[in-house]
Design a protein around this motif. Structure first.
Motif, PDB file in Angstrom:
ATOM      1  N   THR A   1     -38.874  28.588  20.773  1.00 23.24           N
ATOM      2  CA  THR A   1     -37.928  29.621  21.193  1.00 23.24           C
ATOM      3  C   THR A   1     -38.424  30.324  22.454  1.00 23.24           C
ATOM      4  O   THR A   1     -37.650  30.563  23.388  1.00 23.24           O
ATOM      5  CB  THR A   1     -37.720  30.650  20.066  1.00 23.24           C
ATOM      6  N   MET A   2     -39.704  30.636  22.494  1.00 25.05           N
ATOM      7  CA  MET A   2     -40.263  31.291  23.680  1.00 25.05           C
ATOM      8  C   MET A   2     -40.158  30.382  24.904  1.00 25.05           C
ATOM      9  O   MET A   2     -39.819  30.843  25.999  1.00 25.05           O
ATOM     10  CB  MET A   2     -41.732  31.683  23.433  1.00 25.05           C
ATOM     11  N   ASN A   3     -40.443  29.094  24.733  1.00 23.73           N
ATOM     12  CA  ASN A   3     -40.330  28.158  25.860  1.00 23.73           C
ATOM     13  C   ASN A   3     -38.898  28.090  26.372  1.00 23.73           C
ATOM     14  O   ASN A   3     -38.663  28.081  27.588  1.00 23.73           O
ATOM     15  CB  ASN A   3     -40.817  26.766  25.443  1.00 23.73           C
ATOM     16  N   LYS A   4     -37.944  28.056  25.460  1.00 28.11           N
ATOM     17  CA  LYS A   4     -36.538  28.021  25.868  1.00 28.11           C
ATOM     18  C   LYS A   4     -36.142  29.302  26.586  1.00 28.11           C
ATOM     19  O   LYS A   4     -35.403  29.266  27.570  1.00 28.11           O
ATOM     20  CB  LYS A   4     -35.638  27.787  24.654  1.00 28.11           C
ATOM     21  N   GLN A   5     -36.653  30.440  26.103  1.00 30.50           N
ATOM     22  CA  GLN A   5     -36.349  31.702  26.776  1.00 30.50           C
ATOM     23  C   GLN A   5     -36.917  31.713  28.189  1.00 30.50           C
ATOM     24  O   GLN A   5     -36.270  32.170  29.127  1.00 30.50           O
ATOM     25  CB  GLN A   5     -36.892  32.876  25.967  1.00 30.50           C
ATOM     26  N   TRP A   6     -38.153  31.207  28.355  1.00 31.87           N
ATOM     27  CA  TRP A   6     -38.744  31.155  29.692  1.00 31.87           C
ATOM     28  C   TRP A   6     -37.948  30.228  30.605  1.00 31.87           C
ATOM     29  O   TRP A   6     -37.754  30.523  31.778  1.00 31.87           O
ATOM     30  CB  TRP A   6     -40.204  30.713  29.638  1.00 31.87           C
TER      31      TRP A   6
ATOM     32  N   ALA B   1     -34.258  29.708  35.064  1.00 34.29           N
ATOM     33  CA  ALA B   1     -32.959  29.249  35.562  1.00 34.29           C
ATOM     34  C   ALA B   1     -32.152  30.421  36.117  1.00 34.29           C
ATOM     35  O   ALA B   1     -31.484  30.296  37.151  1.00 34.29           O
ATOM     36  CB  ALA B   1     -32.199  28.545  34.454  1.00 34.29           C
ATOM     37  N   ARG B   2     -32.213  31.556  35.435  1.00 32.64           N
ATOM     38  CA  ARG B   2     -31.506  32.741  35.916  1.00 32.64           C
ATOM     39  C   ARG B   2     -32.058  33.190  37.262  1.00 32.64           C
ATOM     40  O   ARG B   2     -31.300  33.506  38.187  1.00 32.64           O
ATOM     41  CB  ARG B   2     -31.629  33.880  34.900  1.00 32.64           C
TER      42      ARG B   2
ATOM     43  N   SER C   1     -30.915  30.861  39.904  1.00 28.74           N
ATOM     44  CA  SER C   1     -29.501  31.115  40.179  1.00 28.74           C
ATOM     45  C   SER C   1     -29.325  32.356  41.050  1.00 28.74           C
ATOM     46  O   SER C   1     -28.519  32.357  41.983  1.00 28.74           O
ATOM     47  CB  SER C   1     -28.745  31.277  38.863  1.00 28.74           C
ATOM     48  N   LYS C   2     -30.069  33.417  40.747  1.00 26.96           N
ATOM     49  CA  LYS C   2     -29.981  34.636  41.565  1.00 26.96           C
ATOM     50  C   LYS C   2     -30.439  34.380  42.987  1.00 26.96           C
ATOM     51  O   LYS C   2     -29.828  34.865  43.943  1.00 26.96           O
ATOM     52  CB  LYS C   2     -30.825  35.758  40.936  1.00 26.96           C
ATOM     53  N   ASP C   3     -31.516  33.620  43.147  1.00 28.43           N
ATOM     54  CA  ASP C   3     -31.992  33.284  44.491  1.00 28.43           C
ATOM     55  C   ASP C   3     -30.946  32.486  45.249  1.00 28.43           C
ATOM     56  O   ASP C   3     -30.699  32.728  46.443  1.00 28.43           O
ATOM     57  CB  ASP C   3     -33.306  32.500  44.418  1.00 28.43           C
ATOM     58  N   ALA C   4     -30.309  31.532  44.573  1.00 32.69           N
ATOM     59  CA  ALA C   4     -29.262  30.734  45.213  1.00 32.69           C
ATOM     60  C   ALA C   4     -28.077  31.614  45.592  1.00 32.69           C
ATOM     61  O   ALA C   4     -27.488  31.444  46.670  1.00 32.69           O
ATOM     62  CB  ALA C   4     -28.825  29.603  44.284  1.00 32.69           C
ATOM     63  N   GLU C   5     -27.729  32.561  44.724  1.00 38.00           N
ATOM     64  CA  GLU C   5     -26.625  33.483  45.013  1.00 38.00           C
ATOM     65  C   GLU C   5     -26.945  34.340  46.236  1.00 38.00           C
ATOM     66  O   GLU C   5     -26.094  34.549  47.103  1.00 38.00           O
ATOM     67  CB  GLU C   5     -26.365  34.370  43.793  1.00 38.00           C
ATOM     68  N   ARG C   6     -28.172  34.826  46.319  1.00 41.03           N
ATOM     69  CA  ARG C   6     -28.581  35.612  47.499  1.00 41.03           C
ATOM     70  C   ARG C   6     -28.512  34.767  48.762  1.00 41.03           C
ATOM     71  O   ARG C   6     -28.061  35.236  49.802  1.00 41.03           O
ATOM     72  CB  ARG C   6     -30.009  36.142  47.311  1.00 41.03           C
TER      73      ARG C   6
END
Length: 117
Positions: A61-66, A71-72, A75-80
């Motif tokens: 679960t921790m690995n999936k959260q990381w 990924a988030r 995504s934010k860097d790509a949006e910027r």
């Protein structure tokens, strides 16, 4: 006297029966303890296996959260980056429009100069 000896003999027989009964009770008690120890060992193994399963679940679960957090962030860097590209494009469009106005103004000035001056 015979009665006394007879009573002593009966007490001795009774004592031997009690010793036999106690030995039987001890044997049964030992068997129960072995069963309890066996069950305790099984329970302990089950708890350890459950604990390992829970640790693996928590780790997954921790690995999936990381992975989701990374990924988030990507995504934010790509949006910027897209926003920067859009602003850059808008600035370029602004300069292009200003250039067209300048050229159009020059053409209008030349037309006005030729016809009116």
């Amino acid at each position: 006297m015979y009665e006394t000896v007879k009573d002593q003999g009966e007490k001795l027989d009774n004592h031997e029966e009690r010793i036999t009964l106690l030995e039987e009770t001890d044997r049964k008690h030992e068997e129960r303890l072995q069963v309890v120890e066996s069950n305790y060992t099984k329970l302990e193994n089950t708890i350890l296996k459950s604990s390992q399963a829970q640790q693996e679940f928590f780790r997954d679960t921790m690995n999936k959260q990381w992975e989701l957090i990374n990924a988030r962030d990507i995504s934010k860097d790509a949006e910027r980056q897209r926003g920067h590209e859009l602003r850059k494009t808008n600035v370029e469009k602004g300069w292009e429009f200003a250039g067209k106005l300048t050229v159009a103004g020059g053409v209008i000035y030349l037309a006005l100069d030729k016809f009116f001056l």
